[in-house]
Design a protein around this motif. Structure first.
Motif, PDB file in Angstrom:
ATOM      1  N   MET A  34      21.760  29.254  72.621  1.00 39.41           N
ATOM      2  CA  MET A  34      22.152  28.110  73.438  1.00 39.41           C
ATOM      3  C   MET A  34      22.757  28.516  74.776  1.00 39.41           C
ATOM      4  SD  MET A  34      21.041  25.557  71.986  1.00 39.41           S
ATOM      5  CE  MET A  34      21.700  24.421  73.169  1.00 39.41           C
ATOM      6  N   GLU A  35      23.149  29.763  74.919  1.00 39.26           N
ATOM      7  CA  GLU A  35      23.674  30.236  76.197  1.00 39.26           C
ATOM      8  C   GLU A  35      22.600  30.871  77.054  1.00 39.26           C
ATOM      9  OE1 GLU A  35      26.961  32.749  75.220  1.00 39.26           O
ATOM     10  OE2 GLU A  35      28.212  31.068  74.591  1.00 39.26           O
ATOM     11  N   SER A  36      21.395  31.029  76.528  1.00 36.97           N
ATOM     12  CA  SER A  36      20.310  31.635  77.293  1.00 36.97           C
ATOM     13  C   SER A  36      19.491  30.555  77.990  1.00 36.97           C
ATOM     14  CB  SER A  36      19.407  32.459  76.370  1.00 36.97           C
ATOM     15  OG  SER A  36      18.664  31.611  75.531  1.00 36.97           O
ATOM     16  N   CYS A  37      18.921  30.905  79.137  1.00 36.89           N
ATOM     17  CA  CYS A  37      18.107  29.931  79.875  1.00 36.89           C
ATOM     18  C   CYS A  37      16.868  29.491  79.097  1.00 36.89           C
ATOM     19  CB  CYS A  37      17.717  30.511  81.236  1.00 36.89           C
ATOM     20  SG  CYS A  37      19.108  30.541  82.400  1.00 36.89           S
ATOM     21  N   PRO A  38      16.131  30.396  78.448  1.00 40.38           N
ATOM     22  CA  PRO A  38      14.988  29.911  77.660  1.00 40.38           C
ATOM     23  C   PRO A  38      15.410  28.984  76.517  1.00 40.38           C
ATOM     24  CG  PRO A  38      14.770  32.266  78.048  1.00 40.38           C
ATOM     25  CD  PRO A  38      16.142  31.858  78.531  1.00 40.38           C
ATOM     26  N   GLY A  39      16.548  29.265  75.893  1.00 42.63           N
ATOM     27  CA  GLY A  39      17.041  28.409  74.822  1.00 42.63           C
ATOM     28  C   GLY A  39      17.411  27.022  75.330  1.00 42.63           C
ATOM     29  N   LYS A  40      18.136  26.976  76.453  1.00 41.72           N
ATOM     30  CA  LYS A  40      18.510  25.687  77.039  1.00 41.72           C
ATOM     31  C   LYS A  40      17.267  24.901  77.459  1.00 41.72           C
ATOM     32  CE  LYS A  40      23.006  26.989  78.895  1.00 41.72           C
ATOM     33  NZ  LYS A  40      23.802  27.203  80.108  1.00 41.72           N
ATOM     34  N   THR A  41      16.293  25.603  78.024  1.00 43.78           N
ATOM     35  CA  THR A  41      15.063  24.946  78.466  1.00 43.78           C
ATOM     36  C   THR A  41      14.315  24.348  77.281  1.00 43.78           C
ATOM     37  OG1 THR A  41      14.895  26.475  80.331  1.00 43.78           O
ATOM     38  CG2 THR A  41      12.893  25.302  79.699  1.00 43.78           C
ATOM     39  N   ALA A  42      14.180  25.127  76.214  1.00 45.45           N
ATOM     40  CA  ALA A  42      13.453  24.646  75.032  1.00 45.45           C
ATOM     41  C   ALA A  42      14.172  23.468  74.378  1.00 45.45           C
ATOM     42  CB  ALA A  42      13.274  25.787  74.027  1.00 45.45           C
ATOM     43  N   VAL A  43      15.474  23.574  74.210  1.00 45.93           N
ATOM     44  CA  VAL A  43      16.225  22.496  73.575  1.00 45.93           C
ATOM     45  C   VAL A  43      16.159  21.227  74.430  1.00 45.93           C
ATOM     46  CG1 VAL A  43      18.556  21.745  72.925  1.00 45.93           C
ATOM     47  CG2 VAL A  43      17.729  23.971  72.221  1.00 45.93           C
ATOM     48  N   SER A  44      16.289  21.370  75.746  1.00 47.05           N
ATOM     49  CA  SER A  44      16.214  20.205  76.627  1.00 47.05           C
ATOM     50  C   SER A  44      14.830  19.573  76.591  1.00 47.05           C
ATOM     51  CB  SER A  44      16.561  20.595  78.064  1.00 47.05           C
ATOM     52  OG  SER A  44      17.892  20.999  78.142  1.00 47.05           O
ATOM     53  N   GLY A  45      13.794  20.391  76.536  1.00 45.57           N
ATOM     54  CA  GLY A  45      12.445  19.850  76.448  1.00 45.57           C
ATOM     55  C   GLY A  45      12.212  19.096  75.150  1.00 45.57           C
ATOM     56  N   VAL A  46      12.671  19.654  74.049  1.00 42.00           N
ATOM     57  CA  VAL A  46      12.496  19.007  72.740  1.00 42.00           C
ATOM     58  C   VAL A  46      13.315  17.723  72.661  1.00 42.00           C
ATOM     59  CG1 VAL A  46      12.959  19.260  70.267  1.00 42.00           C
ATOM     60  CG2 VAL A  46      11.857  21.104  71.519  1.00 42.00           C
ATOM     61  N   MET A  47      14.556  17.777  73.113  1.00 43.89           N
ATOM     62  CA  MET A  47      15.399  16.580  73.072  1.00 43.89           C
ATOM     63  C   MET A  47      14.877  15.510  74.038  1.00 43.89           C
ATOM     64  SD  MET A  47      17.485  17.133  70.711  1.00 43.89           S
ATOM     65  CE  MET A  47      18.629  15.799  70.899  1.00 43.89           C
ATOM     66  N   GLY A  48      14.382  15.930  75.205  1.00 47.46           N
ATOM     67  CA  GLY A  48      13.780  14.984  76.133  1.00 47.46           C
ATOM     68  C   GLY A  48      12.541  14.339  75.543  1.00 47.46           C
ATOM     69  N   PHE A  49      11.747  15.134  74.831  1.00 47.77           N
ATOM     70  CA  PHE A  49      10.548  14.606  74.170  1.00 47.77           C
ATOM     71  C   PHE A  49      10.936  13.548  73.142  1.00 47.77           C
ATOM     72  CE2 PHE A  49       7.131  14.609  71.064  1.00 47.77           C
ATOM     73  CZ  PHE A  49       5.992  14.611  71.860  1.00 47.77           C
ATOM     74  N   ALA A  50      11.968  13.836  72.345  1.00 45.50           N
ATOM     75  CA  ALA A  50      12.412  12.882  71.318  1.00 45.50           C
ATOM     76  C   ALA A  50      12.966  11.606  71.956  1.00 45.50           C
ATOM     77  CB  ALA A  50      13.462  13.522  70.413  1.00 45.50           C
ATOM     78  N   LEU A  51      13.809  11.754  72.959  1.00 44.22           N
ATOM     79  CA  LEU A  51      14.376  10.591  73.632  1.00 44.22           C
ATOM     80  C   LEU A  51      13.290   9.782  74.327  1.00 44.22           C
ATOM     81  CD1 LEU A  51      16.920   9.018  74.516  1.00 44.22           C
ATOM     82  CD2 LEU A  51      16.972  10.482  76.528  1.00 44.22           C
ATOM     83  N   GLY A  52      12.376  10.464  75.001  1.00 41.66           N
ATOM     84  CA  GLY A  52      11.276   9.775  75.674  1.00 41.66           C
ATOM     85  C   GLY A  52      10.376   9.041  74.702  1.00 41.66           C
ATOM     86  N   GLY A  53      10.154   9.634  73.537  1.00 39.19           N
ATOM     87  CA  GLY A  53       9.347   8.962  72.522  1.00 39.19           C
ATOM     88  C   GLY A  53      10.002   7.690  72.034  1.00 39.19           C
ATOM     89  N   ALA A  54      11.305   7.755  71.783  1.00 41.14           N
ATOM     90  CA  ALA A  54      12.024   6.559  71.329  1.00 41.14           C
ATOM     91  C   ALA A  54      12.060   5.499  72.422  1.00 41.14           C
ATOM     92  CB  ALA A  54      13.451   6.933  70.914  1.00 41.14           C
ATOM     93  N   PHE A  55      12.319   5.923  73.650  1.00 41.48           N
ATOM     94  CA  PHE A  55      12.362   4.990  74.768  1.00 41.48           C
ATOM     95  C   PHE A  55      10.982   4.375  75.007  1.00 41.48           C
ATOM     96  CE2 PHE A  55      12.374   4.110  79.400  1.00 41.48           C
ATOM     97  CZ  PHE A  55      13.413   3.201  79.424  1.00 41.48           C
ATOM     98  N   GLY A  56       9.941   5.189  74.956  1.00 43.25           N
ATOM     99  CA  GLY A  56       8.580   4.688  75.142  1.00 43.25           C
ATOM    100  C   GLY A  56       8.172   3.725  74.048  1.00 43.25           C
ATOM    101  N   LEU A  57       8.556   4.014  72.830  1.00 43.86           N
ATOM    102  CA  LEU A  57       8.250   3.118  71.716  1.00 43.86           C
ATOM    103  C   LEU A  57       8.934   1.773  71.915  1.00 43.86           C
ATOM    104  CD1 LEU A  57       6.842   2.865  68.959  1.00 43.86           C
ATOM    105  CD2 LEU A  57       8.976   3.655  67.930  1.00 43.86           C
ATOM    106  N   PHE A  58      10.186   1.807  72.318  1.00 45.28           N
ATOM    107  CA  PHE A  58      10.918   0.567  72.577  1.00 45.28           C
ATOM    108  C   PHE A  58      10.262  -0.233  73.703  1.00 45.28           C
ATOM    109  CE2 PHE A  58      14.203  -1.643  75.054  1.00 45.28           C
ATOM    110  CZ  PHE A  58      14.597  -2.574  74.124  1.00 45.28           C
ATOM    111  N   MET A  59       9.965   0.436  74.801  1.00 41.04           N
ATOM    112  CA  MET A  59       9.385  -0.268  75.949  1.00 41.04           C
ATOM    113  C   MET A  59       7.991  -0.798  75.634  1.00 41.04           C
ATOM    114  SD  MET A  59      11.773  -0.426  78.061  1.00 41.04           S
ATOM    115  CE  MET A  59      10.942  -1.102  79.470  1.00 41.04           C
ATOM    116  N   ALA A  60       7.206  -0.029  74.894  1.00 45.08           N
ATOM    117  CA  ALA A  60       5.871  -0.493  74.529  1.00 45.08           C
ATOM    118  C   ALA A  60       5.948  -1.682  73.585  1.00 45.08           C
ATOM    119  CB  ALA A  60       5.080   0.638  73.884  1.00 45.08           C
ATOM    120  N   SER A  61       6.900  -1.671  72.684  1.00 43.79           N
ATOM    121  CA  SER A  61       7.022  -2.791  71.751  1.00 43.79           C
ATOM    122  C   SER A  61       7.444  -4.068  72.467  1.00 43.79           C
ATOM    123  CB  SER A  61       8.001  -2.457  70.636  1.00 43.79           C
ATOM    124  OG  SER A  61       9.319  -2.407  71.135  1.00 43.79           O
TER     125      SER A  61
END
Length: 175
Positions: A34-61
């Protein structure tokens, strides 16, 4: 300490047992990740994907909530039988949700990776890192639309990053 079982460590002896050492090793490796740049990048990408999926599902519904919807897919779907309406609606919601998830994941990964690299390069943790990373992220995301769009993306994302970072760094009421 003086033989009292209330003061005996969980392992039973005074030293660390194998499970505690293994737990500590796992904690240290997660902390390093979590202190490494690749780790932060991967975690942010995965969490952004999850948040975007939930937000997109809500907006599409929400685009199917009224019969007077301006969504062209909604008007075409309303003429189908109920089972086909459900199938088409869920398929459309899934594709919109996935599209939103990809976009949020990309933004999160680019911003987090850029900010981490800038922080490492500057050896400082201040508002300037977020502003620079926001400018780079906004410029990169808007670049395919041309140089004017890239400049506006840079300015807009930098201002948004500054506002969020300033809000998050403000002193708490407890201090």
């Amino acid at each position: 300490m003086n033989g009292n079982p209330l003061f005996t460590p969980p392992g039973g002896q005074g030293g660390m047992d194998g499970a505690d050492a293994q737990t500590m090793a796992a904690v240290k490796s997660m902390q390093y990740l979590m202190e490494s740049c690749p780790g932060k990048t991967a975690v942010s990408g995965v969490m952004g994907f999850a948040l975007g999926g939930a937000f997109g599902l809500f907006m599409a519904s929400m685009s199917y909530d009224t019969p007077l919807s301006t969504n062209p897919n909604a008007t075409a779907i309303q003429s189908l039988p109920l089972r086909e309406q459900l199938r088409a609606g869920f398929k459309d919601m899934g594709s919109r949700s996935y599209s939103s998830a990809k976009n949020f994941g990309k933004v999160g990964a680019i911003f987090a990776g850029t900010e981490c690299c800038i922080e490492g390069f500057r050896a400082k943790n201040d508002l300037k890192n977020g502003v620079i990373a926001g400018c780079i992220t906004g410029g990169v995301l808007a670049a395919p639309a041309g140089p004017q769009a890239a400049a506006l993306g840079c300015a807009g994302f930098a201002a948004f990053s500054l506002a969020i970072d300033a809000y998050m760094r403000r002193p708490s009421e407890e201090d």
